[in-house]
Design an enzyme around this catalytic site. Structure first.
Site, PDB file in Angstrom:
ATOM      1  N   CYS A 111      -0.277   4.574  18.562  1.00 49.79           N
ATOM      2  CA  CYS A 111      -1.060   5.814  18.473  1.00 49.79           C
ATOM      3  C   CYS A 111      -1.916   5.939  19.725  1.00 49.79           C
ATOM      4  CB  CYS A 111      -1.952   5.805  17.238  1.00 49.79           C
ATOM      5  SG  CYS A 111      -2.907   7.337  17.048  1.00 49.79           S
ATOM      6  N   SER A 197      -2.771  13.420   7.134  1.00 48.45           N
ATOM      7  CA  SER A 197      -4.092  12.895   7.503  1.00 48.45           C
ATOM      8  C   SER A 197      -4.218  12.976   9.018  1.00 48.45           C
ATOM      9  CB  SER A 197      -4.199  11.442   7.037  1.00 48.45           C
ATOM     10  OG  SER A 197      -5.406  10.872   7.482  1.00 48.45           O
ATOM     11  N   CYS A 344      -4.725   0.201   4.655  1.00 48.03           N
ATOM     12  CA  CYS A 344      -4.974   1.162   5.741  1.00 48.03           C
ATOM     13  C   CYS A 344      -5.412   0.443   7.008  1.00 48.03           C
ATOM     14  CB  CYS A 344      -6.128   2.093   5.391  1.00 48.03           C
ATOM     15  SG  CYS A 344      -5.928   2.958   3.884  1.00 48.03           S
TER      16      CYS A 344
HETATM   17  N1  SAH Z   1      -3.864   9.039  12.397  1.00 50.45           N
HETATM   18  C1  SAH Z   1      -4.179   9.600  11.149  1.00 50.45           C
HETATM   19  C2  SAH Z   1      -3.398   9.015   9.996  1.00 50.45           C
HETATM   20  C3  SAH Z   1      -3.169   7.520   9.990  1.00 50.45           C
HETATM   21  S1  SAH Z   1      -4.539   6.496   9.683  1.00 50.45           S
HETATM   22  C4  SAH Z   1      -5.662   9.520  10.880  1.00 50.45           C
HETATM   23  O1  SAH Z   1      -6.368   8.836  11.622  1.00 50.45           O
HETATM   24  O2  SAH Z   1      -6.121  10.179   9.956  1.00 50.45           O
HETATM   25  C5  SAH Z   1      -4.835   6.704   7.939  1.00 50.45           C
HETATM   26  C6  SAH Z   1      -6.279   6.411   7.525  1.00 50.45           C
HETATM   27  O3  SAH Z   1      -6.585   5.006   7.642  1.00 50.45           O
HETATM   28  C7  SAH Z   1      -7.291   7.129   8.409  1.00 50.45           C
HETATM   29  O4  SAH Z   1      -8.321   7.719   7.661  1.00 50.45           O
HETATM   30  C8  SAH Z   1      -7.806   5.996   9.242  1.00 50.45           C
HETATM   31  O5  SAH Z   1      -9.042   6.308   9.785  1.00 50.45           O
HETATM   32  C9  SAH Z   1      -7.837   4.853   8.269  1.00 50.45           C
HETATM   33  N2  SAH Z   1      -7.951   3.538   8.909  1.00 50.45           N
HETATM   34  C10 SAH Z   1      -7.504   3.178  10.115  1.00 50.45           C
HETATM   35  N3  SAH Z   1      -7.801   1.878  10.361  1.00 50.45           N
HETATM   36  C11 SAH Z   1      -8.442   1.424   9.270  1.00 50.45           C
HETATM   37  C12 SAH Z   1      -8.967   0.141   8.904  1.00 50.45           C
HETATM   38  N4  SAH Z   1      -8.880  -0.908   9.703  1.00 50.45           N
HETATM   39  N5  SAH Z   1      -9.549   0.029   7.696  1.00 50.45           N
HETATM   40  C13 SAH Z   1      -9.602   1.091   6.857  1.00 50.45           C
HETATM   41  N6  SAH Z   1      -9.115   2.302   7.143  1.00 50.45           N
HETATM   42  C14 SAH Z   1      -8.542   2.474   8.336  1.00 50.45           C
HETATM   43 FE1  SF4 Z   2      -4.460   6.732  15.442  1.00 55.99          FE
HETATM   44 FE2  SF4 Z   2      -5.306   7.323  12.968  1.00 55.99          FE
HETATM   45 FE3  SF4 Z   2      -5.428   4.799  13.910  1.00 55.99          FE
HETATM   46 FE4  SF4 Z   2      -7.061   6.652  14.882  1.00 55.99          FE
HETATM   47  S1  SF4 Z   2      -7.018   5.896  12.775  1.00 55.99           S
HETATM   48  S2  SF4 Z   2      -5.899   5.174  16.088  1.00 55.99           S
HETATM   49  S3  SF4 Z   2      -5.748   8.456  14.863  1.00 55.99           S
HETATM   50  S4  SF4 Z   2      -3.590   5.982  13.524  1.00 55.99           S
END
Ligand code: SAH
Ligand code: SF4
Length: 381
Positions: A111, A197, A344
């Site tokens: 990403c 999302s 996530c």
């Molecule tokens: N790129 C998009 C969708 C993929 S991430 C976005 O950012 O919305 C899906 C969700 O997981 C997002 O809300 C993101 O912020 C969350 N996320 C990413 N890394 C995480 C982590 N280490 N712990 C908890 N949530 C996380």
């Molecule tokens: Fe990409 Fe979503 Fe991860 Fe942010 S949280 S780096 S937008 S996948």
């Protein structure tokens, strides 16, 4: 080169069939064989004319993704790691619940947004997935699960575009994939059960509203621009006020009358009572009218070298209480599948380290798959 039929929404399939001198209804037949029945080859498609069945293999194929590993959590969550070539792998996660089966799908290998708390973001960007690769995750998972559950009915009832990648930075492949998910001849999912999302790609939120409105989740994570700039770098391009304006514009077309805001709880960073109060103020008073929303607090899932910690439970509860007291529906996301690193932000934690991606993939490929043990879900009447 042969075309991959998983790349086509129904209009694309019709154009393809016309190119072969076939009528439009043939495209519906093909579409249903592939997506509804999970056909893998053209011989199975018994109601297609024999001449067409013989013609197809030379010009097109149905391209599955190759499975590097499939793991199952003790809570029933299943995670696939798919090889998408060039040392890249993406993950797909199935989350069974009593009344639904949710598939979490990836949209990109890596990403480019680079959020501080996200392991996918730390890996950098490799490439966009094609429509066929996005759809293949659903196709593969649905028909695998049906076979193993010996189910004739649909197993996956909900899709969330919350795997690896920023879906709205890959809209050209995403939109046809969404249409295939929604199509009655495809997966027939309702718009309310397909969620995109986004970290806040404002112009593409408007396009999604126009071209393919589905449920929308917005990754907010901070109640002011200074903090959000440091967590979600895209905020420098589309700051909070513009993002909330886009949310308000999205709602008239949306299948739900609220936006879901995701907020990852980071110890000592964004989890204090003053952050909760600022957040409340934002969603209740933006431009004097606020944004109809639900807030989903996500306990941070740690990964190596993030330098961040998850907020303690008591801090998450205190934060949630302030929002609830302020009249905003707030939920705390249950962590699923963390024993297999399917939660996530943990997706493909170390697969995409490109310094030795080839070796890592080879190691994974040779790893024995654990046998599948499906936990039977109780369906609600
Ligand atoms: N790129 C998009 C969708 C993929 S991430 C976005 O950012 O919305 C899906 C969700 O997981 C997002 O809300 C993101 O912020 C969350 N996320 C990413 N890394 C995480 C982590 N280490 N712990 C908890 N949530 C996380
Ligand atoms: Fe990409 Fe979503 Fe991860 Fe942010 S949280 S780096 S937008 S996948």
């Amino acid at each position: 080169m042969k075309v991959n039929l998983l790349d086509f929404d129904l209009d694309g399939m019709a154009a393809f069939c016309e190119g072969l001198g076939e009528k439009r209804f043939r495209s519906v037949q093909l579409f249903r064989w592939i997506h509804q029945k999970g056909a893998r080859n053209f011989n199975e498609m018994s109601d297609l004319a024999k001449s067409l069945r013989e013609k197809l293999p030379a010009v097109c194929s149905i391209d599955d993704l190759s499975v590097l590993s499939r793991q199952e959590s003790i809570d029933g969550t299943i995670k696939w790691l798919f090889d998408v070539g060039g040392g890249n792998a993406v993950e797909t996660v199935f989350i069974p619940e009593a009344d639904r089966g949710t598939l979490c799908i990836s949209s990109q290998a890596g990403c480019a947004v680079g959020c501080r708390f996200c392991s996918t973001g730390h890996q950098g960007f490799s490439r966009n997935l094609t429509t066929g690769e996005i759809v293949a995750q659903l196709w593969h998972a649905e028909h695998f699960l049906r076979k193993h559950l010996v189910s004739k009915e649909r197993v996956i009832t909900n899709v969330v575009m919350m795997g690896m990648g920023e879906p709205l930075q890959n809209h050209a492949a995403l939109f046809p994939a969404l249409r295939i998910m929604l199509d009655d001849h495809g997966y027939g999912l309702s718009r309310r059960r397909v969620t995109v999302s986004t970290s806040g790609v404002v112009p593409m939120m408007d396009r999604l509203a126009r071209e393919c409105p589905v449920a929308l989740a917005v990754s907010l994570h901070a109640p002011n621009d200074a903090l959000r700039d440091s967590l979600v770098p895209l905020n420098r391009k589309y700051p909070i006020a513009e993002l909330l304006d886009a949310c308000v514009r999205y709602l008239p077309a949306a299948p739900r009358d609220f936006i879901t805001f995701e907020y990852c709880m980071l110890d000592g960073v964004n989890d204090q009572p003053e952050h909760a109060r600022q957040l409340l103020d934002l969603v209740r008073s933006h431009r004097g009218r606020g944004v109809p929303c639900k807030i989903n607090l996500i306990p941070f899932n740690p990964f190596p070298d993030s330098g961040l910690k998850c907020s303690p439970k008591s801090v998450v509860s205190r934060f949630a209480q302030i929002l609830v007291d302020g009249g905003v529906v707030t939920t705390v996301r249950k962590t699923r599948g963390d024993d297999i690193e399917a939660a996530c932000g943990q997706l493909a934690g170390d697969v995409l380290d490109r310094t030795n991606a080839g070796q890592r993939l080879a190691r994974l490929r040779s790893a024995e798959e654990r046998p599948i043990r499906i936990v039977h879900r109780e369906r609600q009447a």
